[in-house]
Write a protein that holds these residues in place. Structure first.
Motif, PDB file in Angstrom:
ATOM      1  N   LYS A  79     -39.801  71.945  75.502  1.00 38.33           N
ATOM      2  CA  LYS A  79     -39.229  73.018  74.904  1.00 38.33           C
ATOM      3  C   LYS A  79     -39.034  72.573  73.390  1.00 38.33           C
ATOM      4  N   SER A  80     -38.869  71.346  73.075  1.00 35.91           N
ATOM      5  CA  SER A  80     -38.384  71.021  71.586  1.00 35.91           C
ATOM      6  C   SER A  80     -39.473  70.735  70.557  1.00 35.91           C
ATOM      7  N   PHE A  81     -40.885  70.931  71.187  1.00 34.63           N
ATOM      8  CA  PHE A  81     -41.964  71.023  70.273  1.00 34.63           C
ATOM      9  C   PHE A  81     -43.079  71.846  70.675  1.00 34.63           C
ATOM     10  N   THR A  82     -43.958  72.312  69.734  1.00 32.93           N
ATOM     11  CA  THR A  82     -45.027  73.190  70.099  1.00 32.93           C
ATOM     12  C   THR A  82     -46.238  72.712  69.368  1.00 32.93           C
ATOM     13  N   GLU A  83     -47.409  73.123  70.147  1.00 35.25           N
ATOM     14  CA  GLU A  83     -48.575  73.022  69.893  1.00 35.25           C
ATOM     15  C   GLU A  83     -48.999  72.938  68.047  1.00 35.25           C
ATOM     16  N   GLY A  84     -49.560  71.959  67.450  1.00 34.68           N
ATOM     17  CA  GLY A  84     -49.801  71.983  65.968  1.00 34.68           C
ATOM     18  C   GLY A  84     -48.691  71.358  65.128  1.00 34.68           C
ATOM     19  N   GLN A  85     -47.497  70.955  65.626  1.00 36.61           N
ATOM     20  CA  GLN A  85     -46.472  70.363  64.806  1.00 36.61           C
ATOM     21  C   GLN A  85     -47.052  69.036  64.421  1.00 36.61           C
ATOM     22  N   ALA A  86     -46.636  68.550  63.043  1.00 35.22           N
ATOM     23  CA  ALA A  86     -46.998  67.096  62.755  1.00 35.22           C
ATOM     24  C   ALA A  86     -45.713  66.421  63.117  1.00 35.22           C
ATOM     25  N   ILE A  87     -45.946  65.449  63.981  1.00 30.01           N
ATOM     26  CA  ILE A  87     -44.974  64.396  64.453  1.00 30.01           C
ATOM     27  C   ILE A  87     -45.081  62.887  64.015  1.00 30.01           C
ATOM     28  N   TYR A  88     -44.326  62.062  64.349  1.00 28.41           N
ATOM     29  CA  TYR A  88     -44.289  60.658  64.319  1.00 28.41           C
ATOM     30  C   TYR A  88     -43.607  60.066  65.585  1.00 28.41           C
ATOM     31  N   GLY A  89     -43.736  58.828  65.941  1.00 31.26           N
ATOM     32  CA  GLY A  89     -43.112  58.346  66.998  1.00 31.26           C
ATOM     33  C   GLY A  89     -43.768  57.099  67.693  1.00 31.26           C
ATOM     34  N   MET A  90     -43.208  56.762  68.966  1.00 28.43           N
ATOM     35  CA  MET A  90     -43.643  55.502  69.764  1.00 28.43           C
ATOM     36  C   MET A  90     -43.851  55.922  71.157  1.00 28.43           C
ATOM     37  N   ASN A  91     -44.633  55.149  71.818  1.00 23.19           N
ATOM     38  CA  ASN A  91     -44.421  55.315  73.276  1.00 23.19           C
ATOM     39  C   ASN A  91     -44.408  53.796  74.031  1.00 23.19           C
ATOM     40  N   LYS A 259     -34.172  61.040  68.686  1.00 18.55           N
ATOM     41  CA  LYS A 259     -33.051  61.670  67.841  1.00 18.55           C
ATOM     42  C   LYS A 259     -32.925  60.747  66.637  1.00 18.55           C
ATOM     43  N   GLN A 260     -32.965  59.463  66.739  1.00 16.66           N
ATOM     44  CA  GLN A 260     -32.804  58.625  65.812  1.00 16.66           C
ATOM     45  C   GLN A 260     -34.038  58.446  64.909  1.00 16.66           C
ATOM     46  N   LEU A 261     -35.154  58.874  65.260  1.00 17.45           N
ATOM     47  CA  LEU A 261     -36.351  59.131  64.438  1.00 17.45           C
ATOM     48  C   LEU A 261     -35.877  60.429  63.374  1.00 17.45           C
ATOM     49  N   SER A 262     -35.459  61.470  63.936  1.00 20.19           N
ATOM     50  CA  SER A 262     -35.119  62.507  63.267  1.00 20.19           C
ATOM     51  C   SER A 262     -34.126  62.240  62.213  1.00 20.19           C
TER      52      SER A 262
END
Length: 309
Positions: A79-91, A259-262
């Protein structure tokens, strides 16, 4: 989708171009159209690249676990993201990584891409910045006015650690090669030692915290500089099974944290934190990024594989 996967070679693992079906995000996961992926050159030698989480052999892994891109689809419960948003992160290290046109990650492991950064710049941030922040705060408990020694101040974790430690009000000492000393100084380090010319454990005493990104002999000598009650934390990946207990206790593995990435994105957009791209290569040249055969004008920063314009 196009991918690069590991294959066995005479001198270890190499990369091979291949194709796989586009993955489907599970519950609480997102599917990411990868624009750029950050390279950690040692990753092909790491246990999660060659083995599954249960210890059984793993083959044809897709490496590289930090990325930037756009959300292509959201799994059930996101629920916190939607299609098309630009993101960054890791898995997770045991998941298939981002040397692919698409990758999957938990929604809790990503954040909106910093507005001030390109996709390529954003892909240099997640693992290095999270490792540095968690080393200094979660594990190192660094306080203002304390003295911190950061090994590898110009490295992919080190240059974030220098900036974070300075912002936390610490007295920052870093080790670096002679040609990167001006760069590390520009990040805010108060004192820099040329690791080839100076033995840090003969020069320093009463250090509150050592953040090690090098391992080996450098890590082993780090306890010599601590004050009573001082701490060593290391993110070096070459901790042997027979290492002393204190070395094993000092080791930690970075944890994904959206949250830390934000918060880190906010620092980047405010100009309070900088990142650096050493080189950019296309997907088909990813192996050159791992064997460090790419020429670059910079002696610091992270090499990035670009997958989409």
């Amino acid at each position: 989708m196009k991918i690069m996967q590991t294959v066995a070679a005479a001198n270890g693992l190499s990369l091979q171009a291949s194709e796989r079906p586009t993955p489907t995000p599970g519950p609480d996961e997102v599917l990411i159209r990868v624009h750029a992926a950050g390279i950690i050159t040692a990753e092909l030698d790491w246990q999660p690249t060659t083995h599954k989480a249960d210890g059984s052999p793993r083959s044809n892994a897709i490496p590289t676990h930090e990325f930037s891109g756009d959300i292509a689809a959201c799994g059930e419960g996101v629920k916190s993201f939607t299609e098309g948003q630009a993101i960054y992160g890791m898995n997770d290290w045991y998941q298939e990584g981002a040397l692919a046109e698409f990758t999957v990650a938990p929604a809790t492991s990503i954040a909106l891409r910093p507005k001030s950064l390109s996709y390529e710049q954003a892909a240099t941030v997640p693992i290095g910045a999270l490792t540095a922040w968690q080393a200094l705060t979660t594990h190192g408990h660094l306080q203002p006015q304390q003295r911190v020694l950061i090994h590898g101040g110009a490295g992919g974790v080190g240059f974030f650690a220098v900036q974070f430690a300075k912002s936390l009000g610490a007295y920052v000492i870093a080790t670096a090669s002679a040609d990167t000393i001006p760069f590390v100084k520009s990040l805010g380090a108060d004192q820099i030692l040329d690791y080839r010319a100076t033995r840090f454990d003969q020069e320093l005493r009463d250090i509150d915290l050592v953040v090690d990104t090098v391992g080996g002999e450098t890590l082993a000598r780090s306890w010599n500089v601590l004050r009573s009650g001082g701490r060593v934390v290391t993110a070096a990946s070459d901790i042997p099974d027979d290492a002393p207990h204190k070395i094993k206790d000092a080791f930690f593995l970075v944890q994904p944290d959206g949250k830390q990435l934000s918060e880190i994105a906010g620092l980047l957009d405010a100009g309070k934190l900088r990142t650096f791209v050493k080189a950019i290569v296309p997907l088909q040249d990813a192996e050159q990024a791992y064997n460090q055969s790419i020429s670059s004008a910079l002696r610091y920063g992270k090499t990035v594989v670009a997958l989409a314009p």
